[in-house]
Design a protein around this motif. Structure first.
Motif, PDB file in Angstrom:
ATOM      1  N   ARG A 170     -11.462 -79.483 -48.056  1.00 57.50           N
ATOM      2  CA  ARG A 170     -10.949 -78.679 -46.946  1.00 57.50           C
ATOM      3  C   ARG A 170      -9.453 -78.467 -47.135  1.00 57.50           C
ATOM      4  O   ARG A 170      -8.718 -79.402 -47.473  1.00 57.50           O
ATOM      5  N   MET A 171      -8.997 -77.210 -46.921  1.00 58.27           N
ATOM      6  CA  MET A 171      -7.581 -76.889 -47.087  1.00 58.27           C
ATOM      7  C   MET A 171      -7.207 -75.756 -46.131  1.00 58.27           C
ATOM      8  O   MET A 171      -8.072 -75.025 -45.624  1.00 58.27           O
ATOM      9  N   LYS A 172      -5.924 -75.656 -45.895  1.00 57.54           N
ATOM     10  CA  LYS A 172      -5.434 -74.549 -45.092  1.00 57.54           C
ATOM     11  C   LYS A 172      -5.356 -73.289 -45.940  1.00 57.54           C
ATOM     12  O   LYS A 172      -4.974 -73.333 -47.106  1.00 57.54           O
ATOM     13  N   ASP A 173      -5.727 -72.156 -45.346  1.00 60.84           N
ATOM     14  CA  ASP A 173      -5.669 -70.882 -46.056  1.00 60.84           C
ATOM     15  C   ASP A 173      -4.230 -70.373 -46.023  1.00 60.84           C
ATOM     16  O   ASP A 173      -3.707 -70.046 -44.950  1.00 60.84           O
ATOM     17  N   PRO A 174      -3.568 -70.289 -47.181  1.00 63.36           N
ATOM     18  CA  PRO A 174      -2.160 -69.870 -47.174  1.00 63.36           C
ATOM     19  C   PRO A 174      -1.983 -68.371 -46.929  1.00 63.36           C
ATOM     20  O   PRO A 174      -0.877 -67.928 -46.625  1.00 63.36           O
ATOM     21  N   LEU A 175      -3.050 -67.573 -47.078  1.00 61.27           N
ATOM     22  CA  LEU A 175      -2.924 -66.123 -46.946  1.00 61.27           C
ATOM     23  C   LEU A 175      -3.233 -65.639 -45.533  1.00 61.27           C
ATOM     24  O   LEU A 175      -2.404 -64.987 -44.891  1.00 61.27           O
ATOM     25  N   LEU A 176      -4.439 -65.944 -45.051  1.00 59.53           N
ATOM     26  CA  LEU A 176      -4.878 -65.419 -43.758  1.00 59.53           C
ATOM     27  C   LEU A 176      -4.742 -66.439 -42.635  1.00 59.53           C
ATOM     28  O   LEU A 176      -4.948 -66.099 -41.466  1.00 59.53           O
TER      29      LEU A 176
ATOM     30  N   GLU B 232     -16.459 -71.539 -47.267  1.00 59.84           N
ATOM     31  CA  GLU B 232     -16.536 -71.093 -45.873  1.00 59.84           C
ATOM     32  C   GLU B 232     -15.139 -71.078 -45.281  1.00 59.84           C
ATOM     33  O   GLU B 232     -14.383 -72.040 -45.410  1.00 59.84           O
ATOM     34  N   TRP B 233     -14.792 -69.945 -44.653  1.00 62.89           N
ATOM     35  CA  TRP B 233     -13.468 -69.766 -44.054  1.00 62.89           C
ATOM     36  C   TRP B 233     -13.619 -69.592 -42.550  1.00 62.89           C
ATOM     37  O   TRP B 233     -14.481 -68.836 -42.085  1.00 62.89           O
ATOM     38  N   ASN B 234     -12.819 -70.328 -41.780  1.00 64.40           N
ATOM     39  CA  ASN B 234     -12.852 -70.243 -40.321  1.00 64.40           C
ATOM     40  C   ASN B 234     -11.437 -70.097 -39.786  1.00 64.40           C
ATOM     41  O   ASN B 234     -10.521 -70.828 -40.203  1.00 64.40           O
ATOM     42  N   LEU B 235     -11.274 -69.156 -38.873  1.00 65.56           N
ATOM     43  CA  LEU B 235      -9.997 -68.950 -38.204  1.00 65.56           C
ATOM     44  C   LEU B 235     -10.261 -68.867 -36.706  1.00 65.56           C
ATOM     45  O   LEU B 235     -11.014 -68.001 -36.242  1.00 65.56           O
ATOM     46  N   ARG B 236      -9.658 -69.756 -35.970  1.00 65.74           N
ATOM     47  CA  ARG B 236      -9.810 -69.780 -34.517  1.00 65.74           C
ATOM     48  C   ARG B 236      -8.506 -69.358 -33.876  1.00 65.74           C
ATOM     49  O   ARG B 236      -7.429 -69.846 -34.236  1.00 65.74           O
ATOM     50  N   THR B 237      -8.599 -68.438 -32.907  1.00 65.23           N
ATOM     51  CA  THR B 237      -7.399 -67.937 -32.248  1.00 65.23           C
ATOM     52  C   THR B 237      -7.696 -67.683 -30.781  1.00 65.23           C
ATOM     53  O   THR B 237      -8.866 -67.563 -30.374  1.00 65.23           O
ATOM     54  N   LEU B 238      -6.651 -67.589 -29.991  1.00 68.29           N
ATOM     55  CA  LEU B 238      -6.753 -67.293 -28.568  1.00 68.29           C
ATOM     56  C   LEU B 238      -6.059 -65.964 -28.287  1.00 68.29           C
ATOM     57  O   LEU B 238      -4.930 -65.727 -28.747  1.00 68.29           O
ATOM     58  N   THR B 239      -6.717 -65.102 -27.525  1.00 68.01           N
ATOM     59  CA  THR B 239      -6.123 -63.825 -27.153  1.00 68.01           C
ATOM     60  C   THR B 239      -5.258 -64.004 -25.910  1.00 68.01           C
ATOM     61  O   THR B 239      -5.260 -65.056 -25.271  1.00 68.01           O
ATOM     62  N   GLY B 240      -4.544 -62.961 -25.566  1.00 64.76           N
ATOM     63  CA  GLY B 240      -3.705 -63.010 -24.383  1.00 64.76           C
ATOM     64  C   GLY B 240      -4.497 -63.147 -23.097  1.00 64.76           C
ATOM     65  O   GLY B 240      -3.963 -63.602 -22.081  1.00 64.76           O
ATOM     66  N   LEU B 241      -5.770 -62.765 -23.086  1.00 64.57           N
ATOM     67  CA  LEU B 241      -6.621 -62.876 -21.904  1.00 64.57           C
ATOM     68  C   LEU B 241      -7.349 -64.216 -21.837  1.00 64.57           C
ATOM     69  O   LEU B 241      -8.184 -64.423 -20.956  1.00 64.57           O
ATOM     70  N   GLY B 242      -7.054 -65.100 -22.802  1.00 64.53           N
ATOM     71  CA  GLY B 242      -7.689 -66.411 -22.780  1.00 64.53           C
ATOM     72  C   GLY B 242      -9.010 -66.469 -23.507  1.00 64.53           C
ATOM     73  O   GLY B 242      -9.738 -67.466 -23.383  1.00 64.53           O
TER      74      GLY B 242
END
Length: 743
Positions: free
Chosen positions: A391-397, A426-436
């Protein structure tokens, strides 16, 4: 009747007490600790007053006297020390504590000035390791205590309110010897009293004290069942070293030959292991691969047994080894002798390394089937099974990238052989929008290579795949959006979270590859939003779909409620590889959900369900509920699988089952308990079933007593199913366990 002083209040004992009182004196000694002597020849001393007669060399100390020498501490109201003879006479509330922490109490002590040896009348010895001894007279010589007309108990001698009470059990003897070095108590002409009644005469008896005592006989196990008749199991414990022990248990039966059980345990600085074995010579029914047509008349005499060994070793903070061996001589041995009711035994060996961001494992395992009708030749042997993840952090995205490599080789003695290897990311990116909104992006790529042979020996064609070499590429992408709304409601916190997931994956040639690890598939709440709803790697859900659901939660003081419900819809029209009965065979899936309710520690309810998408018929209904406290409770388990599946797939068989259990504490230490398992399967769940819808599997009913020093239980059990020489019928078991007696 006589008064006993307790905490400054005079109480009347409920019954005439023994001459050897088992309660410690309650009068405290308030003098400061005696000073620590600087050498073994000196005595630390403290007292309120001191008188010295130089002519007679007599020293008289009075008032909260303390003497300290070589780790032995004496406390008394008055001490007279004859310096010429070295004799020390202590009077009034006397106690002597030895270096091991054992405390001897008495009215009057005669000891030497070394405080090691001496004699006392009406002696009470409270052992540091648990338990206590009381005697009319006691002596201590070279650290060994000898008591005349004595009693031993490991029980509390006070009730919850601090009042004296008779111990649940005690051992009375003409003479008792306690050796602190061996941590062992030896009796002469003894008997055990249980609830004040003589129970077992013991002309010669000894036992270790505390939880880590030495070698000796353990409490026997008494049982009766239809298979073996009356059984007596008498274990003998050998303490080989502080970190090693051996227990040998002969099992003697009235209706069959004896059996020998052994258990060896070893704990060392890097791990531990244990080996348990059973062996006997008896008659068995060769069930083999034929579940019917075998009777006792078909039986044969042979060596029968079972081996269970397991262990683990920590080589370093990252590396570890573990393994187990579980094998029986035949399919009915474990059940015949009531050792286990498992229907498969798995042996494993493996090594693994767990790093901060990596994982490596190499394992192998083999399975012995105990099921009547199952073919051992079709049971797989997996060697090796290798898995590596990084497991590693994606330096690009941004996000997290996980790389995986896996290989597996499965061999059967009379079945299909399969080898597999793949590499994936497998790549996973979790984010929060301004509306929660909580949004998770997922990308998945994998390449597989398979080789298989003897594919025609696999009975289910969809599991076999094509023989020879096969390859497959997998690609999938997903967006998962969860929008939680949280606020106050009903005096607590309420959460409502709609959830939508979109998955895209191209069509794959799944059926051309063997299926070894993805056979059991069923839509449920746990895999509703999974990227691949197959359990293993050999099948991948190759459809573009949208999954939608609703999560709900409510947290109140002493109460919580959580629920999830959802469904999925396949966006493309390609035919699904998921068979009927899984809830996923059509474009629109069945509806699945789970509800969990908890009230304090009194109520726990989990309900899982699956509803038919067309008519809302219940295809899966599973309830697990517990109501009550730790001492009085009832448990209900209900499962009904009516998937409306085609016959022939081994992992989609339908059934209905009810499990009930309860325990009721009707007195402080007494309780009754019971349980039952009932097979409710009939033609509604299984069209080929000949059951009437009520087939008891097992009943159990018993009564138990448990306090701080004794566990006593009597259990009746009835089995309703026969498997070879493990016949159905009644069984009875008596369980008796004494605490603080080294067992």
């Amino acid at each position: 009747m006589r008064a006993v002083l307790l905490g400054g209040v005079a109480l009347v004992a409920c019954q005439p007490a023994l001459a050897q009182q088992l309660n410690e004196p309650q009068t405290p000694i308030s003098a400061p600790d005696a000073p620590m002597p600087s050498s073994e020849d000196q005595i630390g001393f403290a007292a309120d007053t001191l008188e010295y007669n130089s002519e007679t060399e007599m020293v008289t100390a009075s008032g909260n006297v303390q003497l300290l020498r070589e780790g032995n501490r004496l406390r008394a109201d008055k001490v007279v020390w004859d310096r010429n003879s070295g004799k020390v006479e202590a009077q009034g509330n006397v106690s002597v504590t030895d270096p091991d922490g054992n405390v001897a109490y008495g009215d009057r002590f005669d000891v030497t000035d070394s405080l090691k040896d001496g004699a006392v009348d009406n002696m009470l010895l409270v052992l540091q390791s648990g338990g206590r001894l009381a005697a009319v007279k006691g002596t201590r010589t070279n650290g060994v205590y000898t008591l005349e007309r004595a009693a031993y108990t490991g029980c509390s001698v006070e009730d919850s309110e601090g009042c004296p009470k008779e111990p649940t059990w005690q051992i009375n003897a003409v003479r008792v010897v306690y050796d602190p070095t061996r941590e062992r108590v030896t009796y002469r002409n003894a008997n055990i009293e249980l609830f004040g009644l003589p129970l077992i005469p013991l002309p010669g008896f000894s036992h270790p004290v505390g939880d880590n005592g030495g070698s000796g006989l353990l409490v026997p196990n008494l049982r009766y069942d239809r298979n073996n008749g009356f059984e007596v199991a008498l274990p003998y414990y050998f303490k080989l070293a502080p970190n090693r022990d051996l227990t040998i248990t002969p099992h003697v039966y009235t209706d069959t030959l004896p059996m020998l059980e052994t258990n060896f345990r070893h704990l060392y600085d890097r791990g531990a292991y244990q080996i348990t074995g059973y062996v006997t010579h008896g008659r068995r029914v060769a069930t083999g691969e034929s579940p019917v047509g075998t009777t006792i008349a078909d039986s044969e005499k042979d060596i029968r047994g079972y081996l269970d060994a397991s262990g683990a070793m920590q080589l370093s903070p990252e590396w570890s080894l573990d393994g187990s061996i579980r094998v029986a001589t035949d399919r009915t041995f474990l059940r015949r002798y009531d050792i286990s009711r498992e229907d498969r035994l798995r042996s494993t060996i493996g090594a693994q390394r767990i790093g901060e961001n990596s994982y490596f494992s190499i394992r192998g395992w083999a399975v012995q089937t105990l099921r009547p009708g199952d073919s051992q030749g079709q049971t797989p042997i997996a060697l090796p099974v290798i898995d590596y993840r990084l497991r590693m952090k994606d330096p690009l995205l941004g996000g997290v990238l996980q790389l995986q490599a896996n290989t597996l080789a499965i061999t059967r003695t009379a079945g299909q052989d399969t080898q597999r290897a793949f590499a994936g990311a497998e790549w996973n990116l979790r984010t929060l929008t301004g509306l929660g909104q909580e949004v998770t992006f997922t990308g998945y790529l994998r390449g597989d290579v398979y080789h298989s042979s003897d594919n025609a020996l696999t009975s289910v064609a969809s599991y076999a795949g094509d023989p020879g070499w096969q390859a497959r590429g997998i690609a999938a992408a997903a967006v998962d959006m969860r929008w939680p709304f949280v606020g106050e409601a009903f005096g607590g916190v309420q959460r409502i979270a709609p959830r939508v997931q979109i998955v895209a994956s191209p069509h794959l040639a799944n059926l051309s590859l063997p299926n070894e690890d993805a056979r059991a598939v069923d839509l449920e709440d746990s895999n509703l939003f999974a990227l691949n709803r197959f359990a293993g790697y050999d099948r991948f859900e190759d459809s573009s779909r949208i999954t939608y659901g609703l999560e709900y939660g409510l947290d109140l003081p002493n109460f919580s409620l959580s629920a999830i419900i959802g469904q999925s819809y396949r966006l493309d029209r390609q035919e699904s590889i998921l068979p009927d009965g899984t809830g996923l065979s059509d474009r629109t899936s069945d509806i699945v959900g789970r509800t969990t309710v908890r009230y304090k520690d009194f109520v726990s309810l989990i309900h899982r369900y699956r509803l038919d998408k067309d008519n809302l018929s219940v295809r899966r209904n599973e309830i697990d509920a517990t109501v009550g406290s730790k001492k009085t409770y009832a448990m209900v388990g209900y499962l009904r699988l009516n998937r409306n599946a085609l016959t022939g797939l081994e992992d989609l068989q339908d059934r209905e089952e009810l499990r009930l259990g309860a325990r009721v504490q009707f007195a402080r230490f007494w309780s009754v308990f019971g349980s039952t398992v009932v097979d409710l399967t009939d033609a509604k769940e299984d069209p080929v079933s000949v059951s009437d819808g009520y087939e008891p599997v097992r009943h159990r009913l018993g009564i138990a007593y448990e306090d701080d020093c004794l566990t006593l239980g009597f259990t009746w059990r009835r089995d309703y199913q026969t498997n070879g020489d493990a016949r159905k019928g009644n069984g009875f078991q008596l369980r008796l366990a004494f605490r603080n007696i080294g067992i």
